[in-house]
Design a protein around this motif. Structure first.
Motif, mmCIF file in Angstrom:
data_model
loop_
_atom_site.group_PDB
_atom_site.id
_atom_site.type_symbol
_atom_site.label_atom_id
_atom_site.label_comp_id
_atom_site.label_asym_id
_atom_site.label_seq_id
_atom_site.Cartn_x
_atom_site.Cartn_y
_atom_site.Cartn_z
ATOM 1 N N THR A 191 0.848 -1.185 0.000
ATOM 2 C CA THR A 191 0.000 0.000 0.000
ATOM 3 C C THR A 191 0.885 1.236 0.000
ATOM 4 O OG1 THR A 191 -1.677 -1.171 1.265
ATOM 5 C CG2 THR A 191 -1.829 1.212 1.234
ATOM 6 N N ASN A 192 0.663 2.099 -0.960
ATOM 7 C CA ASN A 192 1.365 3.376 -0.972
ATOM 8 C C ASN A 192 0.645 4.317 -0.032
ATOM 9 O OD1 ASN A 192 3.167 2.481 -2.918
ATOM 10 N ND2 ASN A 192 1.830 3.102 -4.590
ATOM 11 N N THR A 216 -6.636 10.850 -1.525
ATOM 12 C CA THR A 216 -6.080 10.458 -2.806
ATOM 13 C C THR A 216 -5.407 9.105 -2.642
ATOM 14 O OG1 THR A 216 -5.710 12.761 -3.413
ATOM 15 C CG2 THR A 216 -4.506 11.098 -4.663
ATOM 16 N N ASN A 217 -5.842 8.139 -3.448
ATOM 17 C CA ASN A 217 -5.308 6.783 -3.401
ATOM 18 C C ASN A 217 -4.477 6.549 -4.665
ATOM 19 O OD1 ASN A 217 -4.812 4.077 -3.182
ATOM 20 N ND2 ASN A 217 -6.910 3.450 -3.550
ATOM 21 N N PRO A 218 -3.144 6.477 -4.558
ATOM 22 C CA PRO A 218 -2.317 6.287 -5.750
ATOM 23 C C PRO A 218 -2.262 4.837 -6.246
ATOM 24 C CG PRO A 218 -0.923 6.489 -3.822
ATOM 25 C CD PRO A 218 -2.327 6.707 -3.366
ATOM 26 N N THR A 219 -2.857 3.904 -5.532
ATOM 27 C CA THR A 219 -2.802 2.500 -5.938
ATOM 28 C C THR A 219 -3.961 2.166 -6.875
ATOM 29 O OG1 THR A 219 -4.118 1.731 -4.066
ATOM 30 C CG2 THR A 219 -1.753 1.874 -3.738
ATOM 31 N N SER A 220 -3.864 1.032 -7.547
ATOM 32 C CA SER A 220 -4.926 0.615 -8.465
ATOM 33 C C SER A 220 -6.080 -0.076 -7.734
ATOM 34 C CB SER A 220 -4.360 -0.332 -9.521
ATOM 35 O OG SER A 220 -3.827 -1.485 -8.900
ATOM 36 N N GLY A 221 -5.854 -0.541 -6.511
ATOM 37 C CA GLY A 221 -6.894 -1.225 -5.745
ATOM 38 C C GLY A 221 -7.609 -0.275 -4.800
ATOM 39 N N SER A 222 -8.662 -0.779 -4.191
ATOM 40 C CA SER A 222 -9.398 0.041 -3.231
ATOM 41 C C SER A 222 -8.751 -0.051 -1.855
ATOM 42 C CB SER A 222 -10.858 -0.409 -3.158
ATOM 43 O OG SER A 222 -10.918 -1.734 -2.694
#
Length: 84
Positions: free
Chosen positions: A44-45, A72-78
């Protein structure tokens, strides 16, 4: 020889179905086995908090202050934010 009554036939069939079902359930829940497995988790970033409100007079022991903003979520997942 006398034929069995309908009620007796139904009762014997019901007992048979219950016995087979119980035996199947017992076999399922008491079966043994061995095996191996593995799993992994992703990384997780950092989640960025973007505050859009201005807070004033905030100090320990003061009343609660309303906050508003986004994440802001920089990852592709939730990602689940359970508390702030």
């Amino acid at each position: 020889m006398r034929r069995p009554s309908k009620k007796l036939t139904i009762a014997v069939a019901a007992v048979g179905i219950i016995a087979v079902g119980g035996g199947t359930a017992l076999a399922f829940w008491t079966q043994g086995g061995t095996g191996t497995g593995s799993g992994s988790t992703g990384t997780t970033n950092g989640i960025t908090v973007n505050q859009t409100s201005t807070v004033s007079g905030l100090y320990p022991g003061s009343t609660a202050q309303p906050l508003s903003g986004t994440f802001t979520n920089p990852t592709s997942g939730s990602v689940n934010i359970s508390s702030v």
